[in-house]
Design a protein around this motif. Sequence first.
Motif, PDB file in Angstrom:
ATOM      1  N   GLU A 562      -8.581 -15.517 -28.912  1.00  0.00           N
ATOM      2  CA  GLU A 562      -7.542 -16.322 -29.353  1.00  0.00           C
ATOM      3  C   GLU A 562      -6.286 -15.407 -29.963  1.00  0.00           C
ATOM      4  O   GLU A 562      -5.361 -15.902 -30.210  1.00  0.00           O
ATOM      5  CB  GLU A 562      -7.901 -17.446 -30.216  1.00  0.00           C
ATOM      6  CG  GLU A 562      -8.284 -17.040 -31.674  1.00  0.00           C
ATOM      7  CD  GLU A 562      -9.656 -16.379 -31.929  1.00  0.00           C
ATOM      8  OE1 GLU A 562      -9.897 -15.535 -33.041  1.00  0.00           O
ATOM      9  OE2 GLU A 562     -10.452 -16.067 -30.985  1.00  0.00           O
ATOM     10  N   SER A 565      -2.726 -15.493 -28.367  1.00  0.00           N
ATOM     11  CA  SER A 565      -2.170 -16.956 -28.305  1.00  0.00           C
ATOM     12  C   SER A 565      -1.868 -17.367 -29.647  1.00  0.00           C
ATOM     13  O   SER A 565      -0.808 -17.936 -29.930  1.00  0.00           O
ATOM     14  CB  SER A 565      -3.364 -17.713 -27.511  1.00  0.00           C
ATOM     15  OG  SER A 565      -4.117 -18.020 -28.322  1.00  0.00           O
ATOM     16  N   SER A 568       1.435 -15.367 -30.201  1.00  0.00           N
ATOM     17  CA  SER A 568       2.487 -16.262 -29.876  1.00  0.00           C
ATOM     18  C   SER A 568       2.899 -17.227 -30.563  1.00  0.00           C
ATOM     19  O   SER A 568       4.131 -17.676 -30.549  1.00  0.00           O
ATOM     20  CB  SER A 568       2.236 -16.538 -28.547  1.00  0.00           C
ATOM     21  OG  SER A 568       1.980 -15.577 -27.481  1.00  0.00           O
TER      22      SER A 568
END
Length: 734
Positions: A562, A565, A568
């Motif tokens: 993770e 992500s 981001s």
Amino acid sequence: MIEYRVKGLSCGNCARTLEEEIRRLDYGESATLSFASGKLKLDERVPLERVRQILGSDRAYLAEPSEGAEPSGSGASPAAAQTLPLAQKRDGEQMRDRGEHGDEHGHAHGDEHEHAHAQGSKRLIAILGVSAAIYAAALIMDGSVPSLLAVGCYLTAAALSGYGTFYKGVKNLLRLKFNIDTLMTIALVGAVSIGEWKEATLVAILFGVNELLEGLGMEKARRSMEKLLSVAPKQALKLEDGAETLVPVAALQIGDTVVVKPGEKIPSDGSIVFGRSSVNEAAITGESLPLEKGPGDSVYGGSLNNEGVIRVRIARAYKDSSLARILHLVEEAQETRTPTELFIDRFAKYYTPLIMIVAALVALVPPLLLDGNWTKWLYQGLAVLIVGCPCALILSSPIAILSGIARSARHGVLVKGGVHLEQLGKLDTLAFDKTGTLTKGEPHVEETVIYEEPRFFSAAGAIERASSHPLAKAIMKEVERSGIAPLEADGIRAVPGRGAVADCGEETYWLGNESLIEHFAIPERVREQIERLKQNGLTVVLVADRVDVLGLFGIADEIREESASVLSALRREGIRRTVMLTGDHAKTADKVARAVGIDEAFGNLLPEDKVAMVKSLAAQGAVGMIGDGINDAPALASARLGIAMGKGTDSAIETADVVLMQDHLGKLPEAIRLARRVNRTIRFNIAVSLGLKLAALLLTLPGWLTLWFAILSDMGATVFVTLVSLTILIERKA
């Protein structure tokens, strides 16, 4: 200090006034009353009957304990013992353990006082309803009955709905204390004195409604927090000599075995020794999906066992369990006050007397200097007093903060106070540790370079066998795989950020990174192998004696799925700069940074180097530091906001301001988004409360401001900011 729960607090300004009065009592100098949590902390020598009288003047009262609290012991006063305070918190004590009888007693009294509070609200609603009915009847009869009868009805309705405010206001006036009640009392007396019976009565009724709604809004936020704190298990089924006995959770000791049936909560942290089941850890980690658990798996106290019967060996007493720590942190979080709240308090302190001066000027200047009508401008001055009530302003922050902390905790993100929630919403730079934060923290030896096999493994085992560091565990697995027995170490000395040194008989061994090996020049052939391992993105650990390198471990740590992500998502939430700070070498740091999307990576950092980097970043923006290891604690403490992984070390969790109770960063973007929302809500509330007052005050220029419009604008602002703050608790269903 003894802690009591206070019910019925209606406003922050009132709570402050009550606190000041209690502090004037004998031994009351250190008393604190939190409007947000409804907790009163007192020296146990303070006379409680006097405290009850002071609270009663504001329709508040001391509640009995909701959990099994006890008198404070040898130093407790009889009064304290009789009232059974909610919790006794001595200096350094974290939580009062809960017992079986205390639970039964607590529930009885908790229900009794919740009922009493509900009855109090109903009684106030009934009084306001009767007042409104009398007021409506007076309006209908006005003009058709003798004026004295109509005036009597108006005064009766005003007395019913405004007697509490009038009593407090007169008392404050005699003490030259100027607050909301003082403003309202002057306005009511002034309106009656100029014959504005209708509007005086309407003001009294609307102010009563305002106080009721204000109190209900704050109670809603408090109940949300109390519901969060009610997840603690109370009893456990202890297994001893084949027999099952129901015991208080507080009576469990390390090593005890308990039976947990389907639908029951696991009483404290431990590990499963028998049975399999799915376990819901949402109360601790905020993760809604249950996890399959079996023998050998660790479990949290407070987790819910879904289906199978399991037996759990207790690893921590309840007071030291993860859940107890969470509840303690959440309780403490309610007590802190943000810079915004402190500013509002200071502002309100000077704002109320200022409003009285403005009202006096409005009432006196036009008649004295501009030949205005005395009655008209006295009326306008009274309306200014009502507009000046700072209820909405004072409520702009605490309900939003309490709602934000409660909602964060529901999702397994523990914010240790309103000030930290406010700072979380202001971050623009995040610094990350690598191991255990961006990577899984479960390293394994991917490659070895051995120059002298027997001593390489035996020396490594001697140094690492007692260490709990993730790298040490990886090395010990490789030592065990080799089948070579570790040497016996006479003494091991840690070198922070570099490694360790051990004496084994007459020989001394070094294990760590290159900077540890200073007693001889590392041969070129070894340097070439070190560079090759680094180029492959491996962490290199050397083992050496006094004269040569015995071998190298090339260790890899898997990047969390993770991490990329999350980085981001953080950018979408307004984090403009991300940095990685690690003790690992620069090449490994760069490789991980590129893989997850970190802006900059700094390697080969000792704990003090991380602190220096955080301070350097802080000079350029609001920086938060995220880590999980003991070597991260100094950097967490030096950052504006320290964020720890909940499954990290105790020192990191204790040092941090925010704790992610999961073993990943997945909840961090959501936590920052919620914190930013809380900050926006507070700013919006302040703008609305001040904006409406300014608009109402401008109506005095042409003489258009009326008493009923003034109270309606104040009440509208109060209700509005309360409802806006409570929307933070609302979650959209996926």
